[in-house]
Scaffold this active site. Structure first.
Site, PDB file in Angstrom:
ATOM      1  N   CYS A   2       0.847  -1.244   0.098  1.00  0.00           N
ATOM      2  CA  CYS A   2       0.038  -0.037   0.134  1.00  0.00           C
ATOM      3  C   CYS A   2       0.763   1.362  -0.016  1.00  0.00           C
ATOM      4  CB  CYS A   2      -0.975  -0.057   1.330  1.00  0.00           C
ATOM      5  SG  CYS A   2      -2.137  -1.263   1.372  1.00  0.00           S
ATOM      6  N   ARG A  27       4.076  -0.349  -4.746  1.00  0.00           N
ATOM      7  CA  ARG A  27       3.711  -0.829  -3.676  1.00  0.00           C
ATOM      8  C   ARG A  27       2.534  -1.413  -3.303  1.00  0.00           C
ATOM      9  NH1 ARG A  27       6.988   1.732   0.541  1.00  0.00           N
ATOM     10  NH2 ARG A  27       5.339   1.253   2.127  1.00  0.00           N
ATOM     11  N   TRP A  74      -2.588  -3.012  -1.746  1.00  0.00           N
ATOM     12  CA  TRP A  74      -2.235  -4.331  -1.833  1.00  0.00           C
ATOM     13  C   TRP A  74      -3.102  -5.015  -0.857  1.00  0.00           C
ATOM     14  CZ3 TRP A  74      -0.193  -8.018   1.455  1.00  0.00           C
ATOM     15  CH2 TRP A  74       0.454  -9.220   0.756  1.00  0.00           C
ATOM     16  N   ASN A 100      -2.273   2.311   5.505  1.00  0.00           N
ATOM     17  CA  ASN A 100      -1.420   1.171   5.206  1.00  0.00           C
ATOM     18  C   ASN A 100      -1.092   0.375   6.284  1.00  0.00           C
ATOM     19  OD1 ASN A 100       0.759  -0.428   4.154  1.00  0.00           O
ATOM     20  ND2 ASN A 100       2.179   1.278   4.291  1.00  0.00           N
ATOM     21  N   GLY A 101      -1.471  -0.881   6.358  1.00  0.00           N
ATOM     22  CA  GLY A 101      -0.973  -1.831   7.395  1.00  0.00           C
ATOM     23  C   GLY A 101      -2.309  -2.685   7.857  1.00  0.00           C
ATOM     24  N   GLU A 485      17.963 -17.894  -6.070  1.00  0.00           N
ATOM     25  CA  GLU A 485      17.502 -16.374  -6.589  1.00  0.00           C
ATOM     26  C   GLU A 485      17.098 -16.593  -8.040  1.00  0.00           C
ATOM     27  OE1 GLU A 485      16.794 -14.074  -5.406  1.00  0.00           O
ATOM     28  OE2 GLU A 485      16.872 -12.104  -6.759  1.00  0.00           O
ATOM     29  N   LYS A 489      13.454 -15.312  -9.159  1.00  0.00           N
ATOM     30  CA  LYS A 489      13.033 -14.360 -10.247  1.00  0.00           C
ATOM     31  C   LYS A 489      12.153 -14.788 -11.311  1.00  0.00           C
ATOM     32  CE  LYS A 489      14.017 -11.595  -8.683  1.00  0.00           C
ATOM     33  NZ  LYS A 489      14.751 -11.174  -7.326  1.00  0.00           N
ATOM     34  N   GLU A 492       8.677 -15.165  -9.979  1.00  0.00           N
ATOM     35  CA  GLU A 492       7.763 -13.907  -9.608  1.00  0.00           C
ATOM     36  C   GLU A 492       7.221 -13.218 -10.715  1.00  0.00           C
ATOM     37  OE1 GLU A 492       9.610 -11.120  -7.055  1.00  0.00           O
ATOM     38  OE2 GLU A 492      11.408 -11.738  -7.684  1.00  0.00           O
ATOM     39  N   HIS A 508      17.322 -37.338  -5.092  1.00  0.00           N
ATOM     40  CA  HIS A 508      16.615 -38.058  -4.111  1.00  0.00           C
ATOM     41  C   HIS A 508      15.231 -37.643  -4.112  1.00  0.00           C
ATOM     42  CE1 HIS A 508      20.203 -38.931  -1.997  1.00  0.00           C
ATOM     43  NE2 HIS A 508      20.880 -37.769  -2.034  1.00  0.00           N
ATOM     44  N   LYS A 607       6.042  -4.283  -3.624  1.00  0.00           N
ATOM     45  CA  LYS A 607       7.456  -4.057  -3.277  1.00  0.00           C
ATOM     46  C   LYS A 607       8.049  -4.315  -1.914  1.00  0.00           C
ATOM     47  CE  LYS A 607      11.475  -2.994  -4.811  1.00  0.00           C
ATOM     48  NZ  LYS A 607      12.490  -4.202  -5.420  1.00  0.00           N
TER      49      LYS A 607
HETATM   50  C1  F6R Z   1      11.901 -10.768  -5.027  1.00  0.00           C
HETATM   51  C2  F6R Z   1      11.613  -9.597  -3.859  1.00  0.00           C
HETATM   52  C3  F6R Z   1      11.344  -9.966  -2.498  1.00  0.00           C
HETATM   53  C4  F6R Z   1      12.148  -9.385  -1.521  1.00  0.00           C
HETATM   54  C5  F6R Z   1      11.407  -9.459  -0.104  1.00  0.00           C
HETATM   55  C6  F6R Z   1      12.087  -8.725   1.150  1.00  0.00           C
HETATM   56  O1  F6R Z   1      12.340  -9.873  -6.195  1.00  0.00           O
HETATM   57  O2  F6R Z   1      11.842  -8.549  -4.358  1.00  0.00           O
HETATM   58  O3  F6R Z   1      11.229 -11.464  -2.351  1.00  0.00           O
HETATM   59  O4  F6R Z   1      13.390  -9.543  -1.479  1.00  0.00           O
HETATM   60  O5  F6R Z   1      10.089  -9.063  -0.112  1.00  0.00           O
HETATM   61  O6  F6R Z   1      12.099  -7.362   0.834  1.00  0.00           O
HETATM   62  P1  F6R Z   1      13.051  -6.471   1.402  1.00  0.00           P
HETATM   63  O7  F6R Z   1      14.596  -6.693   0.915  1.00  0.00           O
HETATM   64  O8  F6R Z   1      12.737  -4.985   1.123  1.00  0.00           O
HETATM   65  O9  F6R Z   1      12.997  -6.696   3.035  1.00  0.00           O
END
Ligand code: F6R
Length: 612
Positions: A2, A27, A74, A100-101, A485, A489, A492, A508, A607
């Site tokens: 949000c 966000r 969100w 927000n929250g 990682e 990527k 997502e 396994h 984000k």
């Molecule tokens: C994936 C991504 C998320 C963040 C996670 C933690 O691309 O961006 O998995 O890494 O939500 O976010 P931060 O680093 O802001 O604590």
């Protein structure tokens, strides 16, 4: 998670609100809405879906006015829909809030309000706040907000306005970020600085437990209990350009291409000439290192998502370079896992945003148990940075794409610097060994540039991956972290199911899923186990799986067990995650692009995850 924006001043609120929401859309993009006040009335416009839908329905004449608030959502309570979009108002429509929250006790508050005759028009937790503010208002909006937050439990940033006082906005913060921007005869509120950077470079942070009353003359801060707080503004000199796409089609693509520069910037002035003429790391401002360098017996790294993967790399670096054993814990597991604490435990919390609720909670828990808390974060002044005992900033610059790329690479560089600093101080690393790795680090920006300059093979492979519903990622040691990682990527942003595991784990169970053509992406930069990795790939080939390897450019053997090899410049093994992640980011990006996905704003994500 949000985004909130607010404006009061001599200009038109609508322009500022739409601009701020555009910057904040990363966000949350389940819905967007805004409200503009004029004496005696407030007009609301809101719509489910992306901001473009809201932009399509706003009527500038109906929404003209000098006071307003806006929100990108969100969803937490209530499905994404027009009726659940913020802002929310009380029954009269004269009191409007965005939030927000999460209001954790909203069910109880809602029941109580319904008993008092209130009819709810949404399924959100937020709406209770609008009714509570309205109920308590007797001419003083600040007092009404104080009453409402006194009833609410949870984590939030709340912003309220009323048609009865169209000269002010009142906001309160309990864990969700909020910043005030100061202009000439105008004042702004937002969830983050880039949202209002176009209008001002002077800011004041709203801290947890503070209420702020914002008028065009500025902002008056006080504690929840009503004690006034003096707050000095600070200035930021960020380039507004960094929040534009700069010729790229997506922020993600731009941010991937910024990585050579980000690697250099994170190193910045933290590398200096040593007495012997070689270069050494000079990480300053870490009080615990200065006061008791030997006091750390173990490092517990905590983080979520991509930052957790950076932690997996960090654990190995701290062990190998500094001789300090480590562990990595998901923050959401750590906080409820009854972890053990001992003397000499350093907690390293990693977070791009510095606002991830679980990471903050895990960090707080650790401090409460006497562990020193070190933050590795990208956002100056973030909650994590302020709560930690020490901070290392990654200096990656604003990251707008929901999928993290440059912030991850910067975390890896930050961890490498810390491990080198600790290794030298502990005497585990000789000046020559440190100098060698520092020289390698210095070479990474140009090597990263070389990877970015030849994307053709990756674009071609992305076309192949886009045909498959499942992709597997494997690697050993540091390469396993990179594989994790790479898989995150891909899933997502392309929505293709991707799963990562240590190479040795494949046989396994997961090998049962390998049939002709199924793609297996193997990260193969680890020299200690190279022959073992080759053996594992033979097993995949024997099932006619399709092997896509990421390997050093001079690797002579990998071609014999792979269908495709993405070659990266050779570097020291401990630094290889910094380079090896880049082709996997590009692979995910081009696959998602091929599939026509919404790359910068993938579905269901946001984000920064400021709720549990
Ligand atoms: C994936 C991504 C998320 C963040 C996670 C933690 O691309 O961006 O998995 O890494 O939500 O976010 P931060 O680093 O802001 O604590």
């Amino acid at each position: 998670m949000c985004g909130i924006v607010g404006y009061v001043g001599s200009g038109q609120a609508l322009e500022v609100l739409l601009h701020g929401l555009t910057r904040l859309e990363y966000r949350g993009y389940d819905s967007a809405g805004l409200a503009v006040a004029r004496p005696g009335s407030i007009t609301i416009a809101k719509a489910e879906g992306k901001l473009s839908r809201l932009k399509g329905i706003v009527d500038p004449t109906a929404l003209s006015g000098h006071l307003g608030i806006g929100h990108t959502r969100w969803a937490t309570h209530g499905v994404p829909s027009d009726r659940n979009a913020h802002p929310h108002s009380d029954t009269s429509g004269d009191f409007v809030v965005v939030h927000n929250g999460i209001v954790e006790n909203f069910r109880t508050l809602r029941d109580q309000l319904e008993l008092r005759g209130v009819t709810f028009r949404s399924d959100t937790d937020t709406e209770v706040l609008a009714h509570l503010v309205a109920e308590a208002f007797d001419g003083d909006l600040t007092e009404a907000v104080r009453y409402a937050i006194g009833q609410a439990q949870g984590a939030y940033a709340l912003v309220a306005m009323t048609a009865h006082r169209p000269d002010r906005i009142v906001a309160a913060r309990m864990t969700s970020p909020l910043v005030v921007g100061l202009g000439e005869n105008e004042t702004f509120l937002a969830s983050d600085i880039p949202a209002i950077l176009k209008y001002t470079q002077r800011f004041q942070l709203v801290e947890d437990g503070e209420i702020v009353t914002v008028t065009e003359a500025g902002a008056a801060f006080e504690t929840f209990s009503g004690n006034p707080i003096e707050k000095k503004p600070f200035t930021v000199d960020w380039e507004t350009d960094s929040v534009f796409k700069g010729g790229f089609d997506h922020f993600m693509e731009k941010e991937i291409h910024e990585q050579p520069e980000v690697i250099a910037r994170t190193m910045g002035t933290r590398i200096r000439a040593g007495a012997d003429g070689g270069e050494r790391v000079a990480l300053e401002g870490l009080r615990w290192l200065d006061q008791s360098p030997d006091g750390v017996n173990r490092i517990r790294i905590t983080a979520c998502g991509t930052a957790y993967h950076a932690g997996l790399v960090g654990r190995i670096l701290f062990e190998q370079l500094a001789g300090i054993p480590g562990e990595v814990a998901y923050a959401h597991e750590l906080r409820y896992g009854n972890p053990l604490f001992e003397e000499g435990l350093l907690t390293l919390a990693i977070s791009q945003s510095g606002e991830t609720a679980d990471t903050l909670a895990a960090g707080r828990l650790s401090r409460e148990h006497g562990s020193r808390l070190l933050a590795l974060t990208n956002v100056v002044g973030s909650s994590l940075a302020r709560e930690a005992d020490d901070v290392i900033y990654t200096w990656a610059g604003p990251e707008i794409s929901v999928a993290s790329t440059k912030a991850y690479i910067a975390m890896l560089v930050g961890e490498t610097l810390l491990a080198l600093e600790m290794g030298r101080r502990s005497g585990r690393l000789s000046p020559a060994e440190e100098g060698e790795l520092v020289a390698e680090l210095r070479g990474l920006p140009s090597k990263a540039t070389r990877i970015l300059e030849s994307p053709d093979e990756i674009v071609r492979l992305a076309e192949e991956l886009a045909k498959w519903p499942n992709v597997y990622f494997i690697g050993r040691g540091l390469d396993h972290a990179t594989a994790m990682e790479g898989a995150l990527k891909l899933k997502e942003i392309s929505y293709i199911h991707a799963e990562a595991m240590p190479s040795g784990e494949l046989k396994h169970g997961t090998l049962a899923l390998i049939s002709p053509g199924v793609p297996v992406v193997a990260v193969a930069t680890n020299p200690q186990v190279h022959s073992k990795v080759l053996l594992g790939l033979q097993e995949v080939k024997a099932r006619r799986g399709q092997v896509i390897a990421v390997a050093f450019e001079d690797d002579q053997e990998i071609g014999s067990v792979s269908d495709h090899v993405i070659r990266i410049p050779r570097t020291a093994h401990l630094l290889s995650p910094i380079l090896a992640a880049i082709p996997l980011q590009l692979l995910a990006y081009h696959t998602a692009r091929r599939l026509g996905r919404d790359i910068d704003q993938p579905r269901n994500l946001a984000k920064s995850v400021t709720v549990e």
